[in-house]
Design a protein around this motif. Structure first.
Motif, PDB file in Angstrom:
ATOM      1  N   GLY A  27       0.778  -1.233   0.000  1.00 62.00           N
ATOM      2  CA  GLY A  27       0.000   0.000   0.000  1.00 62.00           C
ATOM      3  C   GLY A  27       0.809   1.281   0.000  1.00 62.00           C
ATOM      4  O   GLY A  27       0.332   2.309   0.471  1.00 62.00           O
ATOM      5  N   ASP A  28       2.020   1.240  -0.548  1.00 62.68           N
ATOM      6  CA  ASP A  28       2.864   2.442  -0.547  1.00 62.68           C
ATOM      7  C   ASP A  28       2.970   3.111  -1.911  1.00 62.68           C
ATOM      8  O   ASP A  28       3.849   3.931  -2.141  1.00 62.68           O
ATOM      9  N   VAL A  48      15.002  -5.264 -14.016  1.00 61.01           N
ATOM     10  CA  VAL A  48      13.626  -5.172 -13.528  1.00 61.01           C
ATOM     11  C   VAL A  48      13.318  -3.695 -13.321  1.00 61.01           C
ATOM     12  O   VAL A  48      14.118  -2.965 -12.730  1.00 61.01           O
ATOM     13  N   VAL A  49      12.176  -3.258 -13.826  1.00 62.84           N
ATOM     14  CA  VAL A  49      11.732  -1.874 -13.652  1.00 62.84           C
ATOM     15  C   VAL A  49      10.482  -1.891 -12.773  1.00 62.84           C
ATOM     16  O   VAL A  49       9.496  -2.545 -13.111  1.00 62.84           O
ATOM     17  N   CYS A  50      10.557  -1.181 -11.647  1.00 65.70           N
ATOM     18  CA  CYS A  50       9.454  -1.082 -10.697  1.00 65.70           C
ATOM     19  C   CYS A  50       8.812   0.297 -10.825  1.00 65.70           C
ATOM     20  O   CYS A  50       9.523   1.304 -10.842  1.00 65.70           O
ATOM     21  N   VAL A  51       7.493   0.320 -10.884  1.00 66.14           N
ATOM     22  CA  VAL A  51       6.785   1.572 -11.131  1.00 66.14           C
ATOM     23  C   VAL A  51       5.848   1.906  -9.973  1.00 66.14           C
ATOM     24  O   VAL A  51       5.050   1.074  -9.541  1.00 66.14           O
ATOM     25  N   TYR A  52       5.977   3.148  -9.507  1.00 67.31           N
ATOM     26  CA  TYR A  52       5.110   3.701  -8.468  1.00 67.31           C
ATOM     27  C   TYR A  52       4.133   4.677  -9.124  1.00 67.31           C
ATOM     28  O   TYR A  52       4.381   5.158 -10.229  1.00 67.31           O
ATOM     29  N   ALA A  59       9.659   8.641  -4.014  1.00 68.46           N
ATOM     30  CA  ALA A  59      10.700   9.212  -3.154  1.00 68.46           C
ATOM     31  C   ALA A  59      10.675   8.600  -1.753  1.00 68.46           C
ATOM     32  O   ALA A  59      11.721   8.473  -1.115  1.00 68.46           O
ATOM     33  N   ARG A  60       9.501   8.211  -1.295  1.00 66.91           N
ATOM     34  CA  ARG A  60       9.364   7.620   0.040  1.00 66.91           C
ATOM     35  C   ARG A  60       9.521   6.106   0.039  1.00 66.91           C
ATOM     36  O   ARG A  60       9.561   5.487   1.099  1.00 66.91           O
ATOM     37  N   ALA A  61       9.607   5.520  -1.130  1.00 66.75           N
ATOM     38  CA  ALA A  61       9.649   4.057  -1.250  1.00 66.75           C
ATOM     39  C   ALA A  61      10.894   3.473  -0.593  1.00 66.75           C
ATOM     40  O   ALA A  61      11.972   4.058  -0.647  1.00 66.75           O
ATOM     41  N   ASP A  62      10.715   2.331   0.016  1.00 74.11           N
ATOM     42  CA  ASP A  62      11.841   1.588   0.581  1.00 74.11           C
ATOM     43  C   ASP A  62      12.417   0.724  -0.544  1.00 74.11           C
ATOM     44  O   ASP A  62      12.091  -0.452  -0.680  1.00 74.11           O
ATOM     45  N   PHE A  90      13.834   2.114 -10.766  1.00 74.39           N
ATOM     46  CA  PHE A  90      12.563   2.608 -10.256  1.00 74.39           C
ATOM     47  C   PHE A  90      12.088   3.794 -11.087  1.00 74.39           C
ATOM     48  O   PHE A  90      12.901   4.596 -11.549  1.00 74.39           O
ATOM     49  N   ASP A  91      10.775   3.877 -11.274  1.00 81.72           N
ATOM     50  CA  ASP A  91      10.181   4.944 -12.065  1.00 81.72           C
ATOM     51  C   ASP A  91       8.783   5.196 -11.526  1.00 81.72           C
ATOM     52  O   ASP A  91       8.346   4.541 -10.580  1.00 81.72           O
ATOM     53  N   SER A  92       8.078   6.158 -12.134  1.00 81.68           N
ATOM     54  CA  SER A  92       6.710   6.444 -11.695  1.00 81.68           C
ATOM     55  C   SER A  92       5.808   6.715 -12.893  1.00 81.68           C
ATOM     56  O   SER A  92       6.268   7.141 -13.953  1.00 81.68           O
ATOM     57  N   GLU A  93       4.530   6.482 -12.673  1.00 83.99           N
ATOM     58  CA  GLU A  93       3.522   6.816 -13.674  1.00 83.99           C
ATOM     59  C   GLU A  93       3.591   8.310 -13.975  1.00 83.99           C
ATOM     60  O   GLU A  93       3.464   8.736 -15.119  1.00 83.99           O
ATOM     61  N   GLU A  94       3.821   9.096 -12.931  1.00 86.68           N
ATOM     62  CA  GLU A  94       3.894  10.545 -13.075  1.00 86.68           C
ATOM     63  C   GLU A  94       5.044  10.944 -14.009  1.00 86.68           C
ATOM     64  O   GLU A  94       4.866  11.793 -14.890  1.00 86.68           O
ATOM     65  N   ASN A  95       6.222  10.346 -13.838  1.00 87.55           N
ATOM     66  CA  ASN A  95       7.351  10.641 -14.724  1.00 87.55           C
ATOM     67  C   ASN A  95       7.037  10.301 -16.169  1.00 87.55           C
ATOM     68  O   ASN A  95       7.372  11.052 -17.091  1.00 87.55           O
ATOM     69  N   CYS A  96       6.392   9.161 -16.391  1.00 87.38           N
ATOM     70  CA  CYS A  96       6.048   8.747 -17.754  1.00 87.38           C
ATOM     71  C   CYS A  96       5.041   9.712 -18.368  1.00 87.38           C
ATOM     72  O   CYS A  96       5.151  10.059 -19.550  1.00 87.38           O
TER      73      CYS A  96
END
Length: 113
Positions: A27-28, A48-52, A59-62, A90-96
């Motif tokens: 839930g993070d 491996v690419v992990c997406v937040y 930024a807060r992800a462990d 690591f990447d984010s939906e927001e960055n994309c």
């Protein structure tokens, strides 16, 4: 793809799917992951690419915990990587959305090249 590579690929998909479901349940803001591999240079080529969902949550992800989770699941199928931190990005939906108008195919092409 050779038959042995296809078996490895299916095992990797299963292991990463398990890791992804665990990460999402935290839930993070973790959303999904994908991977790329060149079996001529395996396992060094595994990425491996992990997406937040947002940059704030990214930024807060462990990230160390996510890397450890992925490593644990890869080791469960006898895949050992020298440095999991170098092979997980690591990447984010927001960055994309900002950089690629939400086009993940375009965004991931540069990562996997």
């Amino acid at each position: 793809m050779k038959k042995s590579d296809k078996k490895k690929e299916n095992a990797i998909i299963a292991a990463l799917t398990q890791a992804c479901e665990i990460a999402k349940d935290r839930g993070d803001g973790f959303e999904w992951l994908t991977h790329f591999v060149n079996y001529d240079r395996f396992p060094q080529s595994l990425l491996v690419v992990c997406v937040y969902d947002t940059n704030e949550k990214l930024a807060r992800a462990d990230q160390a915990a996510i890397c450890a989770l992925i490593q644990q699941h890869l080791e469960s199928i006898d895949i050992r990587v020298a440095s999991i931190q170098r092979q997980v990005k690591f990447d984010s939906e927001e960055n994309c959305e900002i950089a690629n108008n939400g086009n993940w195919d375009e965004r991931l092409r540069r990562v996997s090249a």
